[in-house]
Design a protein around this motif. Structure first.
Motif, mmCIF file in Angstrom:
data_model
loop_
_atom_site.group_PDB
_atom_site.id
_atom_site.type_symbol
_atom_site.label_atom_id
_atom_site.label_comp_id
_atom_site.label_asym_id
_atom_site.label_seq_id
_atom_site.Cartn_x
_atom_site.Cartn_y
_atom_site.Cartn_z
ATOM 1 N N ALA A 76 77.834 30.128 12.564
ATOM 2 C CA ALA A 76 77.735 29.922 11.116
ATOM 3 C C ALA A 76 76.441 29.201 10.748
ATOM 4 N N SER A 88 89.439 33.518 11.424
ATOM 5 C CA SER A 88 88.164 32.973 10.980
ATOM 6 C C SER A 88 87.010 33.406 11.889
ATOM 7 N N LEU A 123 83.942 35.943 10.858
ATOM 8 C CA LEU A 123 82.537 35.568 10.988
ATOM 9 C C LEU A 123 81.780 36.554 11.871
ATOM 10 N N LEU A 151 81.053 39.518 9.818
ATOM 11 C CA LEU A 151 80.023 39.182 8.844
ATOM 12 C C LEU A 151 78.647 39.217 9.496
ATOM 13 N N CYS A 167 85.232 42.666 8.013
ATOM 14 C CA CYS A 167 85.098 41.284 7.561
ATOM 15 C C CYS A 167 86.094 41.001 6.430
ATOM 16 N N TYR A 214 89.204 38.237 6.741
ATOM 17 C CA TYR A 214 89.332 37.119 5.804
ATOM 18 C C TYR A 214 90.494 37.333 4.843
ATOM 19 N N ASN A 246 84.220 33.295 2.102
ATOM 20 C CA ASN A 246 83.656 34.327 2.968
ATOM 21 C C ASN A 246 84.175 35.719 2.617
ATOM 22 N N CYS A 278 81.660 38.828 1.800
ATOM 23 C CA CYS A 278 81.764 40.167 2.391
ATOM 24 C C CYS A 278 82.005 41.217 1.313
#
Length: 190
Positions: A23, A55, A59, A62, A70, A74, A90, A94
């Motif tokens: 991240a 999570s 990520l 993403l 993604c 999420y 997030n 996305c």
């Protein structure tokens, strides 16, 4: 970044440490590093909570540009954990990549409702409102930010341009150098 790097040195199987490095790398524009750390985080899913798994996978998708996946990860995360603010944020991000602005705006409005004093989320809502052509909403959100940074001022200037207020937008752009070196950079690139 150094603290997370040290954490994975202490425990090379610390998946959340790799996720955090991914991240941070993504936020710094180091996409290849972000992909590498996200991939490493995926290899350490054993022993993680379901929330952490969603999570990390979100990520990963993403960072690799698989935005439909993604959105799915999420979406699953916030379905199971509705108060996960980062998950909503997030998911909105996305969704913008998929040009699903109604979904992005809905998620960011939820986030701002949950944490109304968190400037980052208001900036995101202002930017996404601009993308959707909702310039008055974008201006309202940008103006609600207590200590505007370059991104907040950029969102405000875009909203002003969208409302055919070029003089106000110019004045907003001219405020950027006053907030430091990043203001100069931000103004030079808009």
């Amino acid at each position: 970044r150094r603290q997370y790097a040290r954490a994975i040195q202490v425990d090379p199987k610390f998946g959340i440490g790799y996720q955090a490095l991914a991240a941070v790398s993504l936020n710094l524009g180091a996409v290849k590093d972000a992909e590498r750390y996200a991939q490493e985080a995926l290899s350490h899913l054993d022993g993680m909570t379901q929330r952490e798994v969603y999570s990390i996978r979100g990520l990963y998708y993403l960072t690799t540009g698989d935005y439909p996946q993604c959105v799915k990860e999420y979406g699953d995360l916030i379905a199971a954990y509705p108060a996960d603010v980062a998950g909503h944020n997030n998911l909105a991000l996305c969704s913008t990549y998929l040009r699903d602005l109604p979904k992005a705006l809905g998620e960011m409005r939820r986030v701002v409702t949950m944490l109304p004093k968190r400037d980052l989320y208001r900036v995101n809502l202002a930017l996404y409102s601009n993308y959707a052509g909702e310039f008055q909403d974008a201006e309202r959100e940008a103006r609600a930010i207590q200590a505007p940074d370059v991104k907040a001022l950029t969102a405000l200037a875009f909203a002003q341009l969208g409302q055919e207020q070029p003089a106000q937008a110019l004045a907003t752009y001219q405020r950027m150098p006053a907030i430091g070196p990043l203001g100069e950079i931000g103004r030079a690139h808009v």
